[in-house]
Write a protein that holds these residues in place. Structure first.
Motif, PDB file in Angstrom:
ATOM      1  N   MET A   1      11.387  -1.793  23.737  1.00 16.49           N
ATOM      2  CA  MET A   1      10.364  -3.367  24.000  1.00 16.49           C
ATOM      3  C   MET A   1       9.921  -3.859  22.836  1.00 16.49           C
ATOM      4  SD  MET A   1       5.829  -1.906  23.764  1.00 16.49           S
ATOM      5  CE  MET A   1       5.235  -3.331  23.158  1.00 16.49           C
ATOM      6  N   SER A   2       9.773  -2.955  21.328  1.00 18.81           N
ATOM      7  CA  SER A   2       9.410  -3.466  20.494  1.00 18.81           C
ATOM      8  C   SER A   2      10.251  -3.462  18.952  1.00 18.81           C
ATOM      9  CB  SER A   2       8.510  -3.432  19.673  1.00 18.81           C
ATOM     10  OG  SER A   2       8.541  -1.965  19.777  1.00 18.81           O
ATOM     11  N   GLY A   3       9.474  -4.042  18.603  1.00 23.54           N
ATOM     12  CA  GLY A   3      10.592  -3.731  17.009  1.00 23.54           C
ATOM     13  C   GLY A   3       9.491  -2.360  16.476  1.00 23.54           C
ATOM     14  N   ALA A   4       9.605  -1.612  16.839  1.00 25.01           N
ATOM     15  CA  ALA A   4       9.480   0.168  16.604  1.00 25.01           C
ATOM     16  C   ALA A   4      10.575   0.590  15.208  1.00 25.01           C
ATOM     17  CB  ALA A   4       9.634   0.664  16.845  1.00 25.01           C
ATOM     18  N   GLN A   5       9.681   1.019  14.207  1.00 26.39           N
ATOM     19  CA  GLN A   5      10.006   1.611  12.910  1.00 26.39           C
ATOM     20  C   GLN A   5      11.065   3.232  13.526  1.00 26.39           C
ATOM     21  OE1 GLN A   5       7.755   0.993   9.030  1.00 26.39           O
ATOM     22  NE2 GLN A   5       6.020   0.868  10.748  1.00 26.39           N
ATOM     23  N   VAL A   6      12.258   3.628  12.949  1.00 25.67           N
ATOM     24  CA  VAL A   6      12.237   4.424  12.730  1.00 25.67           C
ATOM     25  C   VAL A   6      11.746   5.434  11.871  1.00 25.67           C
ATOM     26  CG1 VAL A   6      14.325   6.355  12.511  1.00 25.67           C
ATOM     27  CG2 VAL A   6      14.129   3.561  14.033  1.00 25.67           C
ATOM     28  N   LEU A   7      10.941   6.786  12.521  1.00 28.77           N
ATOM     29  CA  LEU A   7      10.379   7.674  11.364  1.00 28.77           C
ATOM     30  C   LEU A   7      11.572   8.397  11.374  1.00 28.77           C
ATOM     31  CD1 LEU A   7       8.700   9.127  10.305  1.00 28.77           C
ATOM     32  CD2 LEU A   7       7.783  10.332  12.173  1.00 28.77           C
ATOM     33  N   ASP A   8      11.956   8.460   9.675  1.00 28.03           N
ATOM     34  CA  ASP A   8      13.338   9.576   9.336  1.00 28.03           C
ATOM     35  C   ASP A   8      12.856   8.867   7.929  1.00 28.03           C
ATOM     36  OD1 ASP A   8      13.487   6.173   7.611  1.00 28.03           O
ATOM     37  OD2 ASP A   8      15.653   5.791   9.113  1.00 28.03           O
ATOM     38  N   SER A   9      13.629   9.922   7.157  1.00 25.68           N
ATOM     39  CA  SER A   9      14.212  10.409   5.149  1.00 25.68           C
ATOM     40  C   SER A   9      13.123   8.975   5.041  1.00 25.68           C
ATOM     41  CB  SER A   9      14.301  10.616   4.913  1.00 25.68           C
ATOM     42  OG  SER A   9      15.678  10.555   5.571  1.00 25.68           O
ATOM     43  N   ALA A  10      13.927   8.130   5.414  1.00 23.87           N
ATOM     44  CA  ALA A  10      13.725   6.692   4.023  1.00 23.87           C
ATOM     45  C   ALA A  10      11.931   6.584   4.366  1.00 23.87           C
ATOM     46  CB  ALA A  10      14.587   5.584   4.821  1.00 23.87           C
ATOM     47  N   TRP A  11      11.848   6.271   5.456  1.00 25.70           N
ATOM     48  CA  TRP A  11      10.294   5.987   5.743  1.00 25.70           C
ATOM     49  C   TRP A  11       9.052   6.806   4.982  1.00 25.70           C
ATOM     50  CZ3 TRP A  11       5.412   7.931   7.498  1.00 25.70           C
ATOM     51  CH2 TRP A  11       4.995   6.848   7.581  1.00 25.70           C
ATOM     52  N   LEU A  12       9.785   8.174   5.106  1.00 28.11           N
ATOM     53  CA  LEU A  12       9.255   8.994   4.782  1.00 28.11           C
ATOM     54  C   LEU A  12       8.904   8.723   3.065  1.00 28.11           C
ATOM     55  CD1 LEU A  12       9.838  12.282   6.490  1.00 28.11           C
ATOM     56  CD2 LEU A  12       7.718  10.798   6.848  1.00 28.11           C
ATOM     57  N   ARG A  13       9.827   8.391   2.552  1.00 28.62           N
ATOM     58  CA  ARG A  13      10.146   8.179   0.910  1.00 28.62           C
ATOM     59  C   ARG A  13       8.933   6.678   0.615  1.00 28.62           C
ATOM     60  NH1 ARG A  13      15.475   9.977   1.482  1.00 28.62           N
ATOM     61  NH2 ARG A  13      16.355  12.106   0.725  1.00 28.62           N
ATOM     62  N   ARG A  14       8.683   5.706   1.553  1.00 29.23           N
ATOM     63  CA  ARG A  14       8.413   4.072   1.111  1.00 29.23           C
ATOM     64  C   ARG A  14       6.365   5.282   1.346  1.00 29.23           C
ATOM     65  NH1 ARG A  14      11.751   2.835   4.385  1.00 29.23           N
ATOM     66  NH2 ARG A  14      10.586   1.830   6.441  1.00 29.23           N
ATOM     67  N   HIS A  15       6.144   6.498   1.764  1.00 28.89           N
ATOM     68  CA  HIS A  15       5.183   7.001   2.510  1.00 28.89           C
ATOM     69  C   HIS A  15       4.599   8.259   2.019  1.00 28.89           C
ATOM     70  CE1 HIS A  15       5.488   3.669   5.052  1.00 28.89           C
ATOM     71  NE2 HIS A  15       4.516   3.244   5.343  1.00 28.89           N
ATOM     72  N   PRO A  16       4.739   8.174   0.794  1.00 32.32           N
ATOM     73  CA  PRO A  16       5.016   9.995  -0.122  1.00 32.32           C
ATOM     74  C   PRO A  16       3.605  10.850   0.227  1.00 32.32           C
ATOM     75  CG  PRO A  16       4.456   8.686  -1.936  1.00 32.32           C
ATOM     76  CD  PRO A  16       4.356   7.494  -0.687  1.00 32.32           C
ATOM     77  N   LEU A  17       3.760  11.436  -0.054  1.00 36.00           N
ATOM     78  CA  LEU A  17       2.461  12.658  -0.114  1.00 36.00           C
ATOM     79  C   LEU A  17       1.687  12.960  -0.936  1.00 36.00           C
ATOM     80  CD1 LEU A  17       4.739  15.918   1.645  1.00 36.00           C
ATOM     81  CD2 LEU A  17       3.149  14.692   2.683  1.00 36.00           C
ATOM     82  N   PRO A  18       0.524  13.848  -0.839  1.00 35.30           N
ATOM     83  CA  PRO A  18      -0.517  13.269  -1.967  1.00 35.30           C
ATOM     84  C   PRO A  18       0.048  15.022  -2.835  1.00 35.30           C
ATOM     85  CG  PRO A  18      -1.417  13.892   0.205  1.00 35.30           C
ATOM     86  CD  PRO A  18       0.213  13.188   0.847  1.00 35.30           C
TER      87      PRO A  18
END
Length: 291
Positions: A1-18
């Motif tokens: 449908m859309s421009g959905a992002q893919v949830l992968d390790s690259a996304w996680l590295r851009r949003h790191p854990l505390p």
């Protein structure tokens, strides 16, 4: 449908854990309150509590039907236990004993292992007004009860996270399962906006939407995750991450990925099917370390 992002390790590295400093104590790592359980699923909250601890929460408290309190406390010696009054069917009948216990909590998870929509409604009606600024995860039967409580969910100061599968989403929205499956992205985006919440639809591909219209898709994990208790573990992982201070959107995305990758690891070691939900949380710490 859309421009959905893919949830992968690259996304996680851009949003790191505390990152918690060495002098962090258990209170600084966050406190989770889990409310749920039933005679039908007496051990379900042990899965959720274990997962919350494995995701890094400092304290996990469990409020559940009184007959389950001592057995659960013995099974989860790391947790605080609150016994709640129970109806004749073994469901939670009253949450008033814990309304004054919520203020110090950093995350609430309502509904895991609850057996009926009526009991889910009892929990929401009693506790949503007392949630304060903590994010509230609404799971299982509590999601189904949400159809009559959408304004209360949307008004939560700390926001909500809803974690339904397609059947629960059907009860929340009044749509048929077929209508949802036909356009899951549209449905999840509409619910996220309406409820001002992070909303996901679990499945072979999990779709997650934020209240401001962000959409992300995760397609991993495998068929082995379609097993009893798997959703209780996912809720616990998200709760543990929220308690550590992650915003609801990032905590939900990380939780979905950790849950799915735990399933993938177990499938590689043990086989595509046949591993147990209780085996998933043990994979979480090393997965977090690896990103």
């Amino acid at each position: 449908m859309s421009g959905a992002q893919v949830l992968d390790s690259a996304w996680l590295r851009r949003h790191p854990l505390p990152v918690h400093p060495e002098d962090t104590d258990k209170n600084s790592r966050g406190r989770v309150m889990l409310v749920g359980g039933s005679a039908l699923v007496p051990g379900g909250l042990t899965l959720t509590a274990t997962a919350a601890f494995r995701a890094g929460a400092g304290k996990v408290q469990i409020a559940l039907p009184e007959p389950l309190a001592i057995p659960t406390g013995m099974a989860m010696p790391e947790s605080g236990i609150f016994a709640l009054p129970t109806d004749p069917d073994g469901e939670i009948a009253d949450c008033s004993p814990i309304t004054d216990k919520l203020a110090p909590c950093d995350c609430l998870a309502l509904g895991p292992a609850v057996g009926t929509t009526g009991a889910g409604g009892v929990i929401l009606d009693a506790l949503l007004p007392h949630a304060g600024g903590a994010p509230v995860i609404i799971d299982a039967a509590a999601v189904c009860a949400g159809i009559d409580r959408q304004e209360a969910i949307a008004a939560l100061p700390g926001g909500a996270i809803l974690t339904p599968h397609v059947g629960e989403m059907a009860l929340l929205t009044g749509l048929s399962a077929e209508e949802i499956e036909t356009d899951r992205e549209r449905v999840v985006l509409e619910q996220a906006r309406r409820l001002r919440a992070v909303v996901l639809i679990k499945g072979a591909t999990t779709v997650i939407a934020s209240p401001d219209g962000e959409l992300i898709v995760y397609g991993g994990g495998g068929v082995g995750l379609a097993t009893g208790g798997s959703g209780d573990v996912l809720t616990g992982i998200i709760a543990g991450l929220c308690a550590r201070g992650m915003p609801a959107w990032e905590a939900t995305c990380w939780g979905v990925w950790l849950h799915g990758e735990a399933g993938r690891r177990l499938a590689e070691r043990l086989g595509m099917m046949g591993f147990l939900a209780r085996e998933l949380p043990g994979e979480v710490p090393s997965l977090m370390r690896g990103i």
